[in-house]
Write an enzyme that holds these catalytic residues in place. Sequence first.
Site, PDB file in Angstrom:
ATOM      1  N   GLY A  98     -32.458  97.783   6.375  1.00 41.13           N
ATOM      2  CA  GLY A  98     -31.240  98.023   7.156  1.00 41.13           C
ATOM      3  C   GLY A  98     -30.995  96.891   8.143  1.00 41.13           C
ATOM      4  O   GLY A  98     -29.863  96.478   8.382  1.00 41.13           O
ATOM      5  N   ASN A  99     -32.081  96.367   8.689  1.00 45.79           N
ATOM      6  CA  ASN A  99     -31.959  95.266   9.658  1.00 45.79           C
ATOM      7  C   ASN A  99     -31.529  93.975   9.000  1.00 45.79           C
ATOM      8  O   ASN A  99     -30.985  93.097   9.652  1.00 45.79           O
ATOM      9  CB  ASN A  99     -33.286  95.044  10.375  1.00 45.79           C
ATOM     10  CG  ASN A  99     -33.631  96.219  11.269  1.00 45.79           C
ATOM     11  OD1 ASN A  99     -32.770  96.767  11.940  1.00 45.79           O
ATOM     12  ND2 ASN A  99     -34.882  96.622  11.254  1.00 45.79           N
ATOM     13  N   LYS A 127     -39.436 109.797  14.325  1.00 44.28           N
ATOM     14  CA  LYS A 127     -38.524 108.688  14.032  1.00 44.28           C
ATOM     15  C   LYS A 127     -37.385 108.630  15.063  1.00 44.28           C
ATOM     16  O   LYS A 127     -36.537 109.523  15.107  1.00 44.28           O
ATOM     17  CB  LYS A 127     -37.963 108.887  12.622  1.00 44.28           C
ATOM     18  CG  LYS A 127     -37.017 107.804  12.174  1.00 44.28           C
ATOM     19  CD  LYS A 127     -37.751 106.547  11.775  1.00 44.28           C
ATOM     20  CE  LYS A 127     -36.771 105.455  11.401  1.00 44.28           C
ATOM     21  NZ  LYS A 127     -37.422 104.158  11.246  1.00 44.28           N
ATOM     22  N   LYS A 163     -36.692 104.710   3.711  1.00 40.68           N
ATOM     23  CA  LYS A 163     -36.175 104.228   2.422  1.00 40.68           C
ATOM     24  C   LYS A 163     -37.254 103.590   1.559  1.00 40.68           C
ATOM     25  O   LYS A 163     -37.106 103.524   0.346  1.00 40.68           O
ATOM     26  CB  LYS A 163     -35.005 103.266   2.634  1.00 40.68           C
ATOM     27  CG  LYS A 163     -35.345 101.949   3.304  1.00 40.68           C
ATOM     28  CD  LYS A 163     -35.363 100.800   2.343  1.00 40.68           C
ATOM     29  CE  LYS A 163     -35.711  99.477   2.976  1.00 40.68           C
ATOM     30  NZ  LYS A 163     -36.663  99.404   4.078  1.00 40.68           N
ATOM     31  N   LYS A 187     -43.865 100.371   3.771  1.00 42.08           N
ATOM     32  CA  LYS A 187     -43.695  99.389   2.686  1.00 42.08           C
ATOM     33  C   LYS A 187     -45.008  99.236   1.917  1.00 42.08           C
ATOM     34  O   LYS A 187     -45.013  99.212   0.686  1.00 42.08           O
ATOM     35  CB  LYS A 187     -43.254  98.026   3.241  1.00 42.08           C
ATOM     36  CG  LYS A 187     -41.938  98.093   3.979  1.00 42.08           C
ATOM     37  CD  LYS A 187     -41.489  96.714   4.431  1.00 42.08           C
ATOM     38  CE  LYS A 187     -40.489  96.800   5.582  1.00 42.08           C
ATOM     39  NZ  LYS A 187     -39.363  97.715   5.371  1.00 42.08           N
TER      40      LYS A 187
END
Length: 314
Positions: A12-13, A130, A215, A277
């Site tokens: 997103g970043n 979060k 994600k 990740k």
Amino acid sequence: MGKRGVVIALGGNAILRHRETGTAEEQAANVRRASHEIAGIVGEGYAVVITHGNGPQVGDILLKNEMAKDVLPPMPLDVCGAESQGMIGYLLQQSMQEALTAAGIGCPVATVLTQTLVAGDDPAFENPTKPIGPFYTAMQARRLQEEMGWRMVQIPRQGYRRVVPSPRPIALMEGEAILRLFLAGVIVIAAGGGGVPVVAKPGSMLRGVEAVVDKDYTAALLARLVGAIDLLILTDVERVAVNYGRPGQQDIHEMTVAEARDHLAAGQFPPGSMGPKIESAIDFLEAGGERAIIASLEQASLALSGRAGTLIHR
Ligand code: ADP
Ligand code: MG
């Protein structure tokens, strides 16, 4: 011969960069950069599925809701998540089509608005971690806690923020649609922002929940769904490092699943950023994937050809 499948996860970043103001033009420019890279990858013969984060975008949507709340009723988080999938999916669809045409590739692109099934009894619901949306003052935070039942955390020197649960994804409700499109040769954009988290109610009813799915975890599910050979996670750093941001920082060019696991256990990859990740890479490889690569958006196609990023393999 079938094409080599790759799931590409965009941070997103990487789409809304730090320090940018977030205008539609800026986001479109960043998406165009990503699309150019991805079109190159398609040109090399890969069958591509794209997924993306939505943190900065959904944060902006929440802030707009907050500021307009005396005029229009704010939408719940699941609806905001769906909005962000539509917005980013639209930008990506348009610029992917443009980049493919420029590269002389005729390949359809479609976004599938995705609901991600999570367990109602996921332990994450007991422990929201979060942070999302805008920063609040101590007084606002207390009021929101009382009136909305939100869980708030104090972030040093910046104020208070809402925290929501981040449950693990179990399945993609639109999985069959995604798979059929993929098998038919469509470049699918799916599960943006991890997908809208939903729980199953009796009678197969789905209900959106106030939570967000990382994600990166959903990317691993997508990769398994379409039988991808590679998982390419694009973010805003060029490589995974040990001692990241500390003295003795060292970039990792390549590591095995066992090494990744050791570093993870040693706390090298924090939850909420690099941790998911690495965990997704491990899950993907253990489920039969060949290569998981973490790289910067700018080096996507270099990374896929083994000349940039961090490669994780069995
Ligand atoms: P994305 O939107 O791409 O998911 P995240 O902020 O969730 O971005 O994760 C990427 C960030 O992880 C990097 O910007 C970096 O600050 C952070 N990070 C934490 N630990 C590491 C590490 N060991 N190596 C590299 N980056 C790390
Ligand atoms: Mg992230």
